[in-house]
Design an enzyme around this catalytic site. Structure first.
Site: not given
Length: 338
Positions: A11-13, A141, A192, A256
């Protein structure tokens, strides 16, 4: 960890990239798997993932690939950081590629659509012989990439895995703690996101600090009440993966799910909000699954019911918030030790 090892991050997020880079910066070889060939090329040649973390320099020990078999070849640990909706497909593909001793750690905070399966459930079903764990916590992040101190929790069924992952990831700015309650840690990270949407709505409506404080604590009570019904330890929710992650996600514009709530509170249609986002807001997917499971089990969750009414029953935001705040049970702290 004194000896260098090899790890893969799938996963390259933003979060997959930053976790891979922490491991690489600690002197280990890391393969980062992603689907986009152009982004993989940029990572390998420019040492940057400009789509998600512009300006964040990636360590030379990290190399990107679009070939899954190449990413996981000869690695000792695999971290899975793909969205929950594609988690099972990716893990199923691993079954033919991984030896039984390879450790698999979920970084995904969510619940599988179409049922109520957490990511650890999927790992257990698709890779039953592989040791497994979950990593969760208040981990935005972009802040980690900026070098700001953050903490996370590794939870597994064996202390040896917790120690291994601690040593692999721990650094001066990324602190790793351990837990034996894998289910509770994972539920904290998944649930959450729903309450972060509510917090964003409250911010758009300019709620006062007293109201925000009440909303956060009632959210914590509600999510821990649900988790205990499913077998989690309520004390887990006093830690980083519970109140820590809830507080950050419910108060940061970098979240987000919080962004979705702010836009909803300002009257923007949900479809338009999601169409403008470049990464998944897991809380939207989690909400419907959570409500269905709570209804099936008869668990009192007025905040979840209220948000569901806003999103899917077109109830006015202000009216629903008023209802939510006046239908809560009178008990303040439910899990009291005598």
């Amino acid at each position: 960890m004194s000896d260098a090892c090899a790890a893969a991050v799938l996963g390259g997020g933003s979060f997959g990239t930053v976790i891979g880079n922490i491991i690489a910066g600690n002197g280990h070889r890391v393969s980062l798997w992603l689907r986009n060939p152009e982004r993989a090329g940029e990572i390998n040649h420019k040492h940057e993932n400009s789509e998600y973390l512009p300006g964040y320099t990636l360590d030379n020990n990290l190399a990107a690939t679009c070939i899954l078999a190449e990413a996981v070849a000869d690695v000792e640990i695999v971290f899975v950081a793909v969205p929950s909706k594609s988690f099972r497909d990716v893990v199923r593909d691993l079954a033919a590629l991984l030896p039984e001793q390879t450790i698999v750690i979920s970084l995904t905070k969510g619940i599988e659509p179409g049922g109520f399966r957490l990511m650890s459930d999927i790992l257990r079903e698709e890779l039953p012989r592989n040791p497994r764990g979950v990593l969760s916590g208040p981990n935005l992040a972009r802040e980690i990439a900026a070098g700001q101190v953050a903490g996370s929790v590794i939870a597994s069924e064996t202390a040896a895995i917790n120690t291994l992952i601690h040593d692999l990831l721990h650094s001066d700015s990324f602190l790793v703690y351990s837990s034996a309650d894998m289910f509770g840690v994972e539920l904290g990270g998944a649930l959450k996101n729903v309450y972060a949407i509510l917090a964003g709505i409250g911010a758009a409506l300019e709620f006062g600090e007293n109201t925000v404080g009440m909303l956060l604590t009632r959210s914590l009570a509600e999510m821990s009440r649900f988790a205990v019904h499913l077998g989690a330890n309520p004390m887990t929710f006093l830690g980083l993966s519970g109140v820590g992650d809830l507080f950050v996600t419910c108060s940061s514009p970098l979240s987000r799910n919080y962004q979705v709530g702010v836009a909803l509170g300002k009257g923007q249609p949900l479809d338009d909000i999601l169409g403008e986002m470049d990464q998944v807001a897991e809380g939207i997917n989690t909400l419907g699954l959570l409500k269905t499971e709570a209804d099936r089990r008869g668990i009192h969750m007025p905040l979840v019911n209220g948000l569901y009414a806003i999103l899917y029953e077109q109830r006015p935001v202000v009216d629903v918030f008023d209802d939510m705040m006046h239908t809560e049970e009178q008990q303040d702290v439910e899990f009291v030790t005598h």
